[in-house]
Design a protein around this motif. Structure first.
Motif, PDB file in Angstrom:
ATOM      1  N   PHE A 191      44.383  40.172  36.527  1.00 25.78           N
ATOM      2  CA  PHE A 191      43.916  38.930  35.894  1.00 25.78           C
ATOM      3  C   PHE A 191      42.469  39.004  35.440  1.00 25.78           C
ATOM      4  CE2 PHE A 191      47.376  37.467  38.808  1.00 25.78           C
ATOM      5  CZ  PHE A 191      48.315  37.273  37.806  1.00 25.78           C
ATOM      6  N   TYR A 223      46.594  33.804  29.968  1.00 26.73           N
ATOM      7  CA  TYR A 223      45.254  34.152  30.458  1.00 26.73           C
ATOM      8  C   TYR A 223      44.346  34.600  29.316  1.00 26.73           C
ATOM      9  CZ  TYR A 223      45.279  34.194  35.623  1.00 26.73           C
ATOM     10  OH  TYR A 223      45.265  33.836  36.936  1.00 26.73           O
TER      11      TYR A 223
ATOM     12  N   PRO D 132      44.440  35.966  43.036  1.00 26.85           N
ATOM     13  CA  PRO D 132      45.236  36.273  41.844  1.00 26.85           C
ATOM     14  C   PRO D 132      46.318  35.212  41.678  1.00 26.85           C
ATOM     15  CG  PRO D 132      45.834  37.744  43.655  1.00 26.85           C
ATOM     16  CD  PRO D 132      44.774  36.820  44.177  1.00 26.85           C
ATOM     17  N   ARG D 133      46.347  34.547  40.545  1.00 27.62           N
ATOM     18  CA  ARG D 133      47.343  33.494  40.307  1.00 27.62           C
ATOM     19  C   ARG D 133      48.071  33.755  38.996  1.00 27.62           C
ATOM     20  NH1 ARG D 133      46.409  29.270  43.931  1.00 27.62           N
ATOM     21  NH2 ARG D 133      48.509  28.725  43.238  1.00 27.62           N
ATOM     22  N   SER D 134      49.371  33.570  38.995  1.00 29.57           N
ATOM     23  CA  SER D 134      50.158  33.811  37.772  1.00 29.57           C
ATOM     24  C   SER D 134      49.643  32.975  36.605  1.00 29.57           C
ATOM     25  CB  SER D 134      51.636  33.469  37.990  1.00 29.57           C
ATOM     26  OG  SER D 134      52.198  34.330  38.935  1.00 29.57           O
ATOM     27  N   SER D 135      49.299  31.725  36.883  1.00 32.07           N
ATOM     28  CA  SER D 135      48.849  30.841  35.817  1.00 32.07           C
ATOM     29  C   SER D 135      47.327  30.744  35.815  1.00 32.07           C
ATOM     30  CB  SER D 135      49.442  29.446  36.013  1.00 32.07           C
ATOM     31  OG  SER D 135      48.715  28.507  35.246  1.00 32.07           O
ATOM     32  N   PRO D 136      46.708  30.809  34.628  1.00 23.80           N
ATOM     33  CA  PRO D 136      45.239  30.703  34.582  1.00 23.80           C
ATOM     34  C   PRO D 136      44.723  29.321  34.968  1.00 23.80           C
ATOM     35  CG  PRO D 136      46.160  30.731  32.356  1.00 23.80           C
ATOM     36  CD  PRO D 136      47.298  31.017  33.295  1.00 23.80           C
ATOM     37  N   TYR D 137      45.615  28.355  35.066  1.00 26.51           N
ATOM     38  CA  TYR D 137      45.152  26.999  35.377  1.00 26.51           C
ATOM     39  C   TYR D 137      45.210  26.672  36.861  1.00 26.51           C
ATOM     40  CZ  TYR D 137      46.078  27.043  30.393  1.00 26.51           C
ATOM     41  OH  TYR D 137      46.117  27.395  29.068  1.00 26.51           O
ATOM     42  N   ARG D 140      41.569  29.265  41.743  1.00 22.22           N
ATOM     43  CA  ARG D 140      41.322  30.702  41.838  1.00 22.22           C
ATOM     44  C   ARG D 140      40.394  31.098  42.987  1.00 22.22           C
ATOM     45  NH1 ARG D 140      40.846  33.690  36.160  1.00 22.22           N
ATOM     46  NH2 ARG D 140      41.551  32.069  34.727  1.00 22.22           N
ATOM     47  N   MET D 166      39.654  41.990  43.904  1.00 23.00           N
ATOM     48  CA  MET D 166      40.523  42.066  42.736  1.00 23.00           C
ATOM     49  C   MET D 166      40.022  43.005  41.653  1.00 23.00           C
ATOM     50  SD  MET D 166      41.715  38.147  42.224  1.00 23.00           S
ATOM     51  CE  MET D 166      42.442  38.438  40.605  1.00 23.00           C
ATOM     52  N   GLN D 167      38.709  43.296  41.666  1.00 20.55           N
ATOM     53  CA  GLN D 167      38.223  44.171  40.606  1.00 20.55           C
ATOM     54  C   GLN D 167      36.987  44.925  41.053  1.00 20.55           C
ATOM     55  OE1 GLN D 167      36.552  42.478  37.101  1.00 20.55           O
ATOM     56  NE2 GLN D 167      36.194  40.514  38.067  1.00 20.55           N
ATOM     57  N   GLN D 170      33.561  43.391  41.836  1.00 15.77           N
ATOM     58  CA  GLN D 170      33.387  42.561  43.040  1.00 15.77           C
ATOM     59  C   GLN D 170      33.005  43.384  44.269  1.00 15.77           C
ATOM     60  OE1 GLN D 170      37.294  40.849  43.138  1.00 15.77           O
ATOM     61  NE2 GLN D 170      36.789  39.184  41.726  1.00 15.77           N
ATOM     62  N   ARG D 186      49.551  43.041  43.390  1.00 21.71           N
ATOM     63  CA  ARG D 186      49.455  43.210  41.937  1.00 21.71           C
ATOM     64  C   ARG D 186      48.441  44.287  41.566  1.00 21.71           C
ATOM     65  NH1 ARG D 186      50.130  38.095  43.023  1.00 21.71           N
ATOM     66  NH2 ARG D 186      51.826  36.924  42.012  1.00 21.71           N
ATOM     67  N   ASN D 187      47.675  44.770  42.531  1.00 28.65           N
ATOM     68  CA  ASN D 187      46.638  45.768  42.255  1.00 28.65           C
ATOM     69  C   ASN D 187      46.907  47.116  42.906  1.00 28.65           C
ATOM     70  OD1 ASN D 187      44.621  44.624  40.506  1.00 28.65           O
ATOM     71  ND2 ASN D 187      44.180  43.156  42.123  1.00 28.65           N
ATOM     72  N   ASN D 190      46.195  49.636  40.497  1.00 28.28           N
ATOM     73  CA  ASN D 190      44.959  49.466  39.723  1.00 28.28           C
ATOM     74  C   ASN D 190      44.075  50.639  40.129  1.00 28.28           C
ATOM     75  OD1 ASN D 190      42.418  48.737  38.803  1.00 28.28           O
ATOM     76  ND2 ASN D 190      42.751  46.547  39.173  1.00 28.28           N
ATOM     77  N   GLY D 209      53.112  47.523  46.272  1.00 30.80           N
ATOM     78  CA  GLY D 209      53.272  46.803  45.015  1.00 30.80           C
ATOM     79  C   GLY D 209      54.477  45.881  45.019  1.00 30.80           C
ATOM     80  N   ILE D 210      54.465  44.921  44.114  1.00 28.16           N
ATOM     81  CA  ILE D 210      55.518  43.901  44.043  1.00 28.16           C
ATOM     82  C   ILE D 210      56.888  44.547  43.930  1.00 28.16           C
ATOM     83  CG2 ILE D 210      56.485  42.165  42.467  1.00 28.16           C
ATOM     84  CD1 ILE D 210      53.729  40.981  42.240  1.00 28.16           C
TER      85      ILE D 210
END
Lengths: 337, 337, 337, 337
Positions: A191, A223, D132-137, D140, D166-167, D170, D186-187, D190, D209-210
């Motif tokens: 994300f 996103y 991490p959320r599926s929807s940006p809204y 977080r 997450m990245q 960070q 989800r990472n 990554n 992983g998922i």
């Protein structure tokens, strides 16, 4: 709720809309993209759209029942057009071909691939310089210097490049040398990467996750769009199932479903979708009849010597034959429409 | 090892072959079908085929590396032709359409469907009278009386019927009234049923299991063939995955893979494969470009009133449009070949 | 709606109930089992249960929101007890062990296995004489003669046998020599077989389908129960997923979910669930802590010589160790409850 | 091939080893971690290990047939011990509990959770500030300021914190305030994030992983280890399948398989693994019997008010009961070993 705002909306007008939405228990997120200015409202109450729609500064207001909103076809009936200049567009109604090697290897390889594409009137070349590999000991790509070489050689021939970005820190260094940022299947739900690609004024080709649902693909697109970038293409590339006779299970069901759910163009990758060179052609033609707006596939002068993915890569003569057949198939689809 | 025998082979000659195979540590299974006489040898040793091949009574001998043998294309390069008389054949190179309702409901429904098919020059009508249903309280079909009615009405119009058989005891009662026995996705590994269908001199349409692999489908076909029945068609109808946006995931990858592995014709069922009426058409056309030898789909005068599967059933006008488009798509495929 | 009827209900009383249900738009199916007499009502209308509940002939009436009804725990809070006589019961609160080879091979094998089980105080022996095999050329079991031998030898030692039935026609011949009919994972949705097993007065062990959902397992159980047979056990044996490191993916999540949804006992098969001999033990113990009412597993005097499934079969000494550990684990679970 | 080097190896000695490996067609990658100094050789030739093993500077040499090497148990038979000081260790033979909310929400929530954990003698608190959320809204997380608060409060009570990164960007800001970096499902692939975590001297909890395979999890661990960080824990948290009765399918088969393949500790997350509050307990106890070295789960003072994942979160009283039962279950496992 999705509100399209006038470009010249005043802060006072905007505040009034946000406040009125708040009274209706809608939380609003402001989105400014290259092409538009929106307020995305998330909430549940039913209301008469005119309560908000008549406020000054509003161009249009839509009720969108999907949880993704900006990428939904429920407010934007006209398909998205991605314009690359020189009359080159990716969009519904045109047929786009993107071809090239899995990995960029050297100058000679790039040159020969460009010559092949130019001879076939193909305008997009794919090729990775940052390669996601399961094992840390595998070849990971030529990196940024490879990208510069790739870009310069393509630009000289009018070819646009499609190349994978793997992390946020690469975006800035890649941007001057990239026409389309590809997000790979392992990063569909990265994300932070999606957020940052929302800030870029370059098209993004977003691949479906290795076992991602169609809805998750749309949320991930949301996103990028809500981050500010409307120049989005989606890519079906096969999903993970129990079947081992093919590398992935190409889910062509996803094509008509995506074409109905979203206004974004949908590209299909039959190379990863089946993973077997001999069968790339029938799957590409099938994808076109299923409604794909474009095909991306792997080709290499000598597939058996490719640095990666050789088993699913076409030779140039196979590629030529495929291109000819794809164009005829797309003609038939238009004729039958 | 697969040995084709001469029809007039003597018992002594056969015994000599079996004995020689035994010396090579091969176990042999004798198979007599409508069309041929075989010895299937299972074993692992490598040997010079001439050791056996020169024995009297042998027409041909093949080394087949697949675990399924009789259905493998490694010994039978020419595709299987299933002949229904009157010039009606299911085979590679022809395009077969099978259409009709999920369930046979009544005389009026049969008549209207036949009229629709005849007007479109479609020669096969599908329709179930024994319905496998997850819940014991659902409609289970009209049974054998419904089949008799269905068959008589079709015969009068030169239409062949395709109908599902669910258990061994139904075979004998159904046989006089059936042109093609369909084995459903829940029975693909009902080995007793497969064994018994091997003894029947009627074509069988074998569907891939709900989560069956391509190899399992071929093994199941091998059961029927080794039971004595060569008149086999395979059917891809979607597999079970995590994706919930479609009823099943139509695995079109299976088409080119099956066409290479086996000499049997491959039919695709887009109705079950996607499960959504609006998308049956693009998936049918996609299947043709992927290499399908035929399409089977659901149609009903009033889909919304169908006793089952209405959500994936086409109206007659949708069916007409689909037939026209499928034929044009098949023409293109032949032209491109 | 589920109505329990009094045994001495009169035809007139029953007709009145069916008629009243019909007025409420409920279709009723009459079910008579070894243990009870029911009317299963399918319909959607909400109503005051007293409208029906007060009619003569009714023992009790329940609203059941699940689509399966007779196997639901929403009307039958007390767990099902399956009584084999001699104080032998399969039920919640007891721990059942079923062990034995994949296939019955010969008298010596049966005798040694019985001796092993008797020494460990295990009362159920598993073993197949009709084997479902993917390939028609594999060993298919000793058949009915093997079953007779198996049964006679077990009966002499007070051991109950669990053995797979593959088709309707086998039921009658097997019944005199079978204590528990096992329905295998490829037959979970062989609805004709389920229907017929409903007519039998012998317990059934119903395995979850190869890629069956939990709900489909319950629907299949509903077939047998509504056919008249309440003596049902369910069995989790692993599902098909993309993971290839194990033969199947043992879904222990299914245990607490099934225990809440149904009153039927739940058995776990770790042998097929993981498919690797060394790991059968931890998975069996895990299944007990997840709430399993019993464990069924494969054991053989010489696993490496077993006719089938040797790679997942325990030796007798491994089996002994497992039995000891399972019993201690079950004791802990009861203590923690 | 895996070569452990002496700490005081000279550049000349190292060059000689690399050169000798090169002669054998092995490519070497040098790895320096907090705990060791290695040369990882990738190649295919078989050779007598003494050819290299006797060279000066070498502590030990191992042939490792797995494609992952540093995380394989084939060279490091003793399990990895992760030492947090104060006698706190995560390792095989100890039982580790990590508990806390899905998201860190505020000071009051942290305090109450710490008090709960301290009262139960649990030493690790989980909690996300980057979600991490599926929807940006969706919500977080509180971000870095939330992490500082979380860390300070935990440190004061001797609690170690486990929190998701997450990245790449960070890592540096999180490091002073983090005891265990969690990599989410989800990472897992990554790879840039994994590379960077290899450079950190803090333990990492790597989730599967998922829809990741067991081998992919080990390859991803190899990335971190070969990047320089040996302080690794793996986490099974359920995989994506077709079953919808649970959020994910907890794959406990993975526990014994991982324990044999790798020397790293294996933690299980039953909260995400089944996703239903009532069933977290049986799945946690099952995981322990399957061989898990620890359990990570979600708990919140008021689950129904949690900012995320409330449906799978335990109340403190449920958490207390679970802790007591887990410890007794682990005692039994040790006793049975």
């Amino acid at each position: 709720m999705l509100i399209q705002l006038h470009t010249n909306i005043t802060p006072v007008e905007k505040a009034a809309i946000i406040s009125k939405a708040g009274e209706l228990k809608y939380k609003t997120t402001e989105v400014v993209t290259q092409a538009g200015h929106y307020l995305v409202g998330t909430g549940k109450a039913e209301f008469d759209v005119r309560i908000i729609g008549n406020l000054p500064g509003i161009k249009d207001i839509h009720i969108v029942s999907d949880d993704y909103r900006l990428v939904s076809r429920k407010w934007k009936v006209n398909p998205t057009v991605i314009d690359f200049g020189d009359g080159l567009q990716v969009k519904e109604g045109e047929f786009t071909i993107m071809a090239g090697p899995c990995s960029i290897e050297n100058e000679d390889q790039i040159e020969k691939t460009i010559n092949h594409l130019v001879s076939q009137n193909v305008r997009f070349m794919r090729g990775g310089v940052f390669k996601p590999r399961s094992s840390p000991y595998s070849f990971r790509g030529l990196g940024i210097e490879g990208l510069k070489l790739f870009y310069e050689m393509c630009r000289a021939q009018g070819i646009k490049i499609v190349t994978e970005v793997m992390q946020v820190s690469q975006i800035a260094e890649m941007e001057p040398y990239t026409d389309v940022f590809q997000v790979g299947a392992r990063n569909t739900q990265n994300f932070n990467l999606l957020d940052e690609l929302g800030k870029v004024d370059k098209p993004v080709l977003l691949k479906r996750g290795i076992s991602g649902t169609i809805d998750e693909l749309l949320y991930s697109a949301e996103y990028i769009f809500s981050g500010g970038n409307e120049k989005l293409m989606l890519c079906e590339r096969g999903i993970r199932t129990y079947e081992t006779a093919s590398r992935n299970t190409l889910d062509l069901n996803a094509i008509p479903i995506l074409k109905e759910k979203t206004h974004l163009p949908v590209i299909v990758d039959p190379s990863h979708g089946i993973g077997i060179r001999e069968y790339v052609e029938p799957m590409a033609l099938a994808a076109i009849m299923a409604g794909a707006d474009g095909i991306i596939y792997e080709t290499h002068e000598k597939p058996e010597e490719a640095a990666s993915d050789g088993a699913q890569t076409l030779s140039f003569s196979e590629s030529e034959r495929l291109i000819r057949k794809m164009r005829k198939t797309f003609e038939l689809r238009k004729e039958l429409a």
